[in-house]
Design a protein around this motif. Structure first.
Motif, PDB file in Angstrom:
ATOM      1  N   ARG A  98     -15.621 -67.041  -2.075  1.00 26.98           N
ATOM      2  CA  ARG A  98     -15.454 -67.242  -0.740  1.00 26.98           C
ATOM      3  C   ARG A  98     -14.097 -68.211  -0.514  1.00 26.98           C
ATOM      4  O   ARG A  98     -13.457 -68.145   0.500  1.00 26.98           O
ATOM      5  N   LEU A  99     -14.318 -69.310  -1.356  1.00 26.87           N
ATOM      6  CA  LEU A  99     -13.047 -70.414  -1.411  1.00 26.87           C
ATOM      7  C   LEU A  99     -11.784 -69.730  -1.489  1.00 26.87           C
ATOM      8  O   LEU A  99     -10.900 -70.223  -0.905  1.00 26.87           O
ATOM      9  N   TYR A 100     -11.759 -68.822  -2.526  1.00 21.52           N
ATOM     10  CA  TYR A 100     -10.491 -68.141  -2.612  1.00 21.52           C
ATOM     11  C   TYR A 100      -9.816 -67.543  -1.382  1.00 21.52           C
ATOM     12  O   TYR A 100      -8.589 -67.477  -0.830  1.00 21.52           O
ATOM     13  N   TYR A 101     -10.893 -66.825  -0.673  1.00 17.54           N
ATOM     14  CA  TYR A 101     -10.531 -66.075   0.755  1.00 17.54           C
ATOM     15  C   TYR A 101     -10.122 -67.241   1.565  1.00 17.54           C
ATOM     16  O   TYR A 101      -9.160 -67.117   2.516  1.00 17.54           O
ATOM     17  N   GLU A 102     -10.859 -68.290   1.914  1.00 17.61           N
ATOM     18  CA  GLU A 102     -10.702 -68.982   2.685  1.00 17.61           C
ATOM     19  C   GLU A 102      -9.262 -69.886   2.613  1.00 17.61           C
ATOM     20  O   GLU A 102      -8.436 -70.135   3.384  1.00 17.61           O
ATOM     21  N   ALA A 103      -8.970 -70.461   1.398  1.00 16.53           N
ATOM     22  CA  ALA A 103      -7.666 -70.881   1.001  1.00 16.53           C
ATOM     23  C   ALA A 103      -6.641 -70.163   1.442  1.00 16.53           C
ATOM     24  O   ALA A 103      -5.450 -70.752   2.000  1.00 16.53           O
ATOM     25  N   ASN A 104      -6.789 -68.757   1.118  1.00 15.28           N
ATOM     26  CA  ASN A 104      -5.447 -67.896   1.550  1.00 15.28           C
ATOM     27  C   ASN A 104      -5.423 -67.650   3.023  1.00 15.28           C
ATOM     28  O   ASN A 104      -4.263 -67.548   3.805  1.00 15.28           O
ATOM     29  N   MET A 105      -6.541 -67.660   3.859  1.00 13.14           N
ATOM     30  CA  MET A 105      -6.470 -67.492   5.095  1.00 13.14           C
ATOM     31  C   MET A 105      -5.991 -68.715   5.856  1.00 13.14           C
ATOM     32  O   MET A 105      -5.337 -68.664   6.931  1.00 13.14           O
ATOM     33  N   GLU A 106      -6.427 -69.986   5.359  1.00 17.71           N
ATOM     34  CA  GLU A 106      -5.773 -71.148   5.916  1.00 17.71           C
ATOM     35  C   GLU A 106      -4.459 -71.127   5.641  1.00 17.71           C
ATOM     36  O   GLU A 106      -3.624 -71.779   6.454  1.00 17.71           O
ATOM     37  N   ALA A 107      -3.915 -70.747   4.629  1.00 19.96           N
ATOM     38  CA  ALA A 107      -2.407 -70.522   4.383  1.00 19.96           C
ATOM     39  C   ALA A 107      -1.711 -69.879   5.312  1.00 19.96           C
ATOM     40  O   ALA A 107      -0.874 -70.070   5.902  1.00 19.96           O
ATOM     41  N   TYR A 142      -3.217 -71.478 -11.101  1.00 19.59           N
ATOM     42  CA  TYR A 142      -3.278 -72.963 -11.660  1.00 19.59           C
ATOM     43  C   TYR A 142      -2.543 -73.834 -10.598  1.00 19.59           C
ATOM     44  O   TYR A 142      -1.509 -74.007 -10.407  1.00 19.59           O
ATOM     45  N   ILE A 143      -3.452 -74.598 -10.001  1.00 17.49           N
ATOM     46  CA  ILE A 143      -2.839 -75.807  -8.942  1.00 17.49           C
ATOM     47  C   ILE A 143      -3.398 -76.988  -9.047  1.00 17.49           C
ATOM     48  O   ILE A 143      -4.745 -76.944  -8.996  1.00 17.49           O
ATOM     49  N   GLY A 144      -3.038 -78.264  -9.557  1.00 15.34           N
ATOM     50  CA  GLY A 144      -3.285 -79.510  -9.607  1.00 15.34           C
ATOM     51  C   GLY A 144      -2.701 -80.105 -10.752  1.00 15.34           C
ATOM     52  O   GLY A 144      -1.731 -79.709 -11.237  1.00 15.34           O
ATOM     53  N   ALA A 145      -3.356 -81.196 -11.014  1.00 10.62           N
ATOM     54  CA  ALA A 145      -3.008 -82.025 -12.425  1.00 10.62           C
ATOM     55  C   ALA A 145      -2.859 -81.012 -13.637  1.00 10.62           C
ATOM     56  O   ALA A 145      -3.702 -80.272 -13.958  1.00 10.62           O
ATOM     57  N   ILE A 146      -1.403 -81.420 -14.262  1.00 10.18           N
ATOM     58  CA  ILE A 146      -1.048 -80.495 -15.326  1.00 10.18           C
ATOM     59  C   ILE A 146      -2.124 -80.541 -16.688  1.00 10.18           C
ATOM     60  O   ILE A 146      -2.612 -79.830 -17.152  1.00 10.18           O
ATOM     61  N   THR A 147      -2.775 -81.952 -16.688  1.00  8.11           N
ATOM     62  CA  THR A 147      -3.961 -82.075 -17.618  1.00  8.11           C
ATOM     63  C   THR A 147      -4.557 -83.222 -16.895  1.00  8.11           C
ATOM     64  O   THR A 147      -4.224 -83.971 -16.264  1.00  8.11           O
ATOM     65  N   SER A 148      -5.825 -83.488 -17.662  1.00 10.24           N
ATOM     66  CA  SER A 148      -6.773 -84.520 -16.807  1.00 10.24           C
ATOM     67  C   SER A 148      -6.132 -85.712 -17.301  1.00 10.24           C
ATOM     68  O   SER A 148      -6.584 -86.846 -16.410  1.00 10.24           O
ATOM     69  N   GLY A 149      -5.260 -85.878 -18.170  1.00  4.27           N
ATOM     70  CA  GLY A 149      -4.844 -87.336 -18.630  1.00  4.27           C
ATOM     71  C   GLY A 149      -3.487 -87.657 -17.906  1.00  4.27           C
ATOM     72  O   GLY A 149      -3.039 -88.596 -18.300  1.00  4.27           O
ATOM     73  N   GLN A 150      -3.111 -86.537 -17.229  1.00  5.68           N
ATOM     74  CA  GLN A 150      -1.679 -86.662 -16.648  1.00  5.68           C
ATOM     75  C   GLN A 150      -1.947 -86.552 -15.044  1.00  5.68           C
ATOM     76  O   GLN A 150      -1.360 -85.312 -14.366  1.00  5.68           O
ATOM     77  N   ARG A 168       0.256 -64.134  -8.907  1.00  5.52           N
ATOM     78  CA  ARG A 168      -0.026 -62.569  -9.210  1.00  5.52           C
ATOM     79  C   ARG A 168       0.256 -61.873  -8.109  1.00  5.52           C
ATOM     80  O   ARG A 168      -0.427 -60.955  -7.474  1.00  5.52           O
ATOM     81  N   LYS A 169       1.849 -61.875  -7.581  1.00  7.46           N
ATOM     82  CA  LYS A 169       2.296 -61.408  -6.569  1.00  7.46           C
ATOM     83  C   LYS A 169       1.923 -61.570  -5.397  1.00  7.46           C
ATOM     84  O   LYS A 169       2.358 -60.777  -4.162  1.00  7.46           O
ATOM     85  N   TRP A 170       1.086 -62.590  -5.203  1.00  8.98           N
ATOM     86  CA  TRP A 170       0.656 -63.033  -3.636  1.00  8.98           C
ATOM     87  C   TRP A 170       1.209 -64.419  -3.414  1.00  8.98           C
ATOM     88  O   TRP A 170       0.441 -65.278  -3.056  1.00  8.98           O
ATOM     89  N   GLY A 171       2.787 -64.698  -3.485  1.00  8.20           N
ATOM     90  CA  GLY A 171       2.948 -66.085  -3.293  1.00  8.20           C
ATOM     91  C   GLY A 171       2.996 -66.675  -1.928  1.00  8.20           C
ATOM     92  O   GLY A 171       3.078 -67.756  -1.731  1.00  8.20           O
ATOM     93  N   MET A 172       3.068 -65.603  -1.147  1.00  4.44           N
ATOM     94  CA  MET A 172       3.271 -66.126   0.264  1.00  4.44           C
ATOM     95  C   MET A 172       2.139 -67.098   0.815  1.00  4.44           C
ATOM     96  O   MET A 172       2.244 -68.072   1.396  1.00  4.44           O
ATOM     97  N   SER A 173       0.897 -66.341   0.700  1.00  2.00           N
ATOM     98  CA  SER A 173      -0.154 -67.176   1.005  1.00  2.00           C
ATOM     99  C   SER A 173      -0.583 -68.090  -0.174  1.00  2.00           C
ATOM    100  O   SER A 173      -0.698 -69.210   0.050  1.00  2.00           O
ATOM    101  N   ASN A 174      -0.781 -67.578  -1.487  1.00  2.00           N
ATOM    102  CA  ASN A 174      -0.878 -68.529  -2.537  1.00  2.00           C
ATOM    103  C   ASN A 174      -0.220 -69.773  -2.561  1.00  2.00           C
ATOM    104  O   ASN A 174      -0.674 -70.958  -3.123  1.00  2.00           O
ATOM    105  N   ALA A 197      -0.954 -72.272   0.087  1.00  2.00           N
ATOM    106  CA  ALA A 197      -2.346 -72.790  -0.264  1.00  2.00           C
ATOM    107  C   ALA A 197      -2.146 -73.789  -1.143  1.00  2.00           C
ATOM    108  O   ALA A 197      -2.569 -75.014  -1.356  1.00  2.00           O
ATOM    109  N   ALA A 198      -1.092 -73.625  -2.184  1.00  2.00           N
ATOM    110  CA  ALA A 198      -0.781 -74.428  -3.336  1.00  2.00           C
ATOM    111  C   ALA A 198      -0.069 -75.806  -2.518  1.00  2.00           C
ATOM    112  O   ALA A 198      -0.458 -76.908  -3.141  1.00  2.00           O
TER     113      ALA A 198
END
Length: 525
Positions: free
Chosen positions: A103-112, A348-356, A366-372, A375-376
């Motif tokens: 559901r969060l995935y859907y909401e993130a893309n609809m918010e975008a 993958y969206i966020g800190a590249i690793t937990s230590g950075q 995955r071909k859905w860059g306008m919304s994703n 959202a990013a």
């Protein structure tokens, strides 16, 4: 705009996106000195530009560093659907991640989507934005059942959808799933306005500036290939494939796909809506206005980069499909795009690793860059500002779901190994003299594998075929006149220059006049 008029059966000779050809963007200088900003954003696509827009409007000093020209990568070669209907995804997400995260995935893309619409309304941006219902259809019994399962997933997630047995196209379908109130637009016209806003807010933009590494620290520094360095509180790697992987090993956790697009004038009127087939090979459709005329974008034919058939055949397959449905009159444009898919199909969206925590990435749309991608940017902005974001755990790059991530990790890396070995042992009997104008191929010179392309004026261009990323052997892409790596999707021009990463260095070039066994036929060129 280029003067074109290609009749069905005569594809445009050179690939060029309508979006980039129809919009004049401002030019920006190369970075040639050291600068200090609050946030440096590497990558001038929809994620990088939207992130810079958001942060600049929060009062931060930002800089965008782009290796080529703004919007000349995947964003400039999209089909520009703005939708949360991302193929068959929600039933799979429920199975692998649970209902709440699906559901969060859907909401993130609809918010975008809603952010894009709100931004267009706020700035009165003329970018051909229109609300459309999105249709995913099945033409076989196998995919009919999959769409039925996806429809049940929509019900579980409270997605505004409808299962139907017909669509308003001349395609006989088994069933179709509608997601209501999605959208389409002209992405470059939209983002051009955001670029203007960024510069008005004091944001810095640099083109033809290749970022190659990061010096870690409290204020990390982005190193570029030529001269300049950018020190900032945060580094945002928004460069399609992350220019800096750190310890994330993203090249082992994603694979690259290519897909193809035709812009064509149909004899039959397009009914409205945006469409995608659940069946493979994918067929995707939407309308577009070109020179005041309504045309249709026909897309699909996805395959792993460097691993498809002769690429021009993908365009021909799309043309055949278009002729069956619309009876095409002209094909003014053709182009292709490259997209990255993660192990579990969520970006993958966020800190590249937990230590950075101050080095952030956004990749794997995955071909859905306008919304994703939008959202990013919203998530990255909140991270930089220290604000909570409910999508953080969903997209965190450090996640790993045993199912399907472990299976896909093993499959994709076995594929890399097989192509690494195969490329090293494959040989050819072709030599440079056998190449006609405007053709490329793997050739043999003194028993060594090389890549050669003879341009339209007869000049020969020879490169080493060993990819500069991990050493796989590139293959010739006749549709785009490029050398493509089948392992991690790096792409090079016919002269060996890097077009897409993860490779950072060009292919080694050879002066054909210095090669002893070229025939006398070649010596005159």
């Amino acid at each position: 705009m280029t003067n074109r008029g290609y009749v069905g059966g005569r594809l445009p000779e050179f690939p060029e996106s309508f979006w980039t050809d129809s919009t004049v963007l401002p030019k920006f200088p190369r970075l040639d000195n050291d600068i200090h900003v609050d946030a440096v954003i590497v990558g001038g696509g929809i994620t990088g530009i939207t992130s810079a827009y958001l942060l600049a409007n929060k009062g931060l000093k930002v800089a965008i560093v782009e290796a080529d020209k703004l919007l000349n990568g995947t964003t400039g070669h999209t089909t520009a659907k703005v939708t949360a209907q991302h193929d068959l995804i929600y039933d799979e997400l429920i199975t692998n991640m649970g209902i709440s995260r699906a559901r969060l995935y859907y909401e993130a893309n609809m918010e975008a989507l809603n952010f894009i619409k709100k931004t267009i309304d706020q700035h009165q941006i003329d970018c051909d934005f229109s609300t459309q219902d999105a249709y995913m259809f099945a033409t076989t019994e196998e995919y009919e059942q999959k769409i039925q399962k996806e429809s049940k997933a929509y019900e579980k997630l409270n997605i505004d959808g409808e299962l139907v047995d017909t669509i308003p196209l001349d395609i006989k379908v088994k069933n179709a799933l509608i997601m209501k109130n999605q959208a389409q637009f002209h992405p470059i016209k939209y983002l051009k306005h955001l670029v203007q806003n960024i510069t008005e807010k004091g944001g810095l933009i640099f083109e033809n500036t290749i970022a190659v590494n990061v010096e870690k620290g409290t204020r990390p520094t982005v190193l570029t290939r030529d001269a300049g360095r950018v020190t900032a509180d945060y580094v945002l790697a928004c460069s399609h494939f992350p220019f800096y992987e750190g310890l994330g090993l993203y090249s082992t956790r994603m694979y690259a796909d290519r897909s193809y697009v035709l812009a064509a004038k149909p004899k039959s009127k397009f009914p409205g809506g945006i469409f995608i087939s659940a069946d493979k090979p994918t067929r995707s459709l939407r309308s577009v206005t070109i020179n005041g005329e309504e045309m249709v974008l026909i897309a699909g034919e996805s395959h792993k980069t460097g691993q498809g058939i002769d690429t021009i055949k993908h365009y021909e397959a799309l043309e055949d499909f278009g002729q069956q449905i619309f009876r095409l009159e002209t094909i003014p444009y053709r182009w292709s795009a490259q997209d990255l898919t993660t192990l579990d199909k969520v970006p993958y969206i966020g800190a590249i690793t937990s230590g950075q925590p101050n080095i952030l990435i956004a990749t794997g749309y995955r071909k859905w860059g306008m919304s994703n991608g939008t959202a990013a940017a919203l998530l990255l902005c909140d991270t930089v500002l220290g604000e909570k974001n409910k999508f953080q755990k969903l997209y965190t790059p450090s996640r790993f779901y045993v199912n399907p991530s472990l299976k896909n990790f093993l499959v994709e890396n076995a594929n890399v190994v097989s192509h690494l070995i195969k490329g090293k042992i494959e040989m050819t009997n072709l030599n440079p003299s056998m190449l006609p104008n405007d053709e490329g191929a793997i050739i043999s010179i003194k028993g060594e594998r090389k890549g050669a392309y003879r341009d339209t004026e007869g000049r020969l261009h020879i490169v080493d075929t060993t990819c500069t990323h991990i050493g796989c052997e590139v293959e010739w892409n006749s549709g785009e006149r490029t050398w493509d790596c089948p392992c991690h999707g790096s792409r090079f021009s016919y002269t060996g220059d890097v077009i897409e990463g993860p490779a950072e260095k060009p292919l080694q070039k050879y002066d054909y006049k210095m090669i002893d066994n070229l025939t006398s036929e070649d010596s005159g060129y």
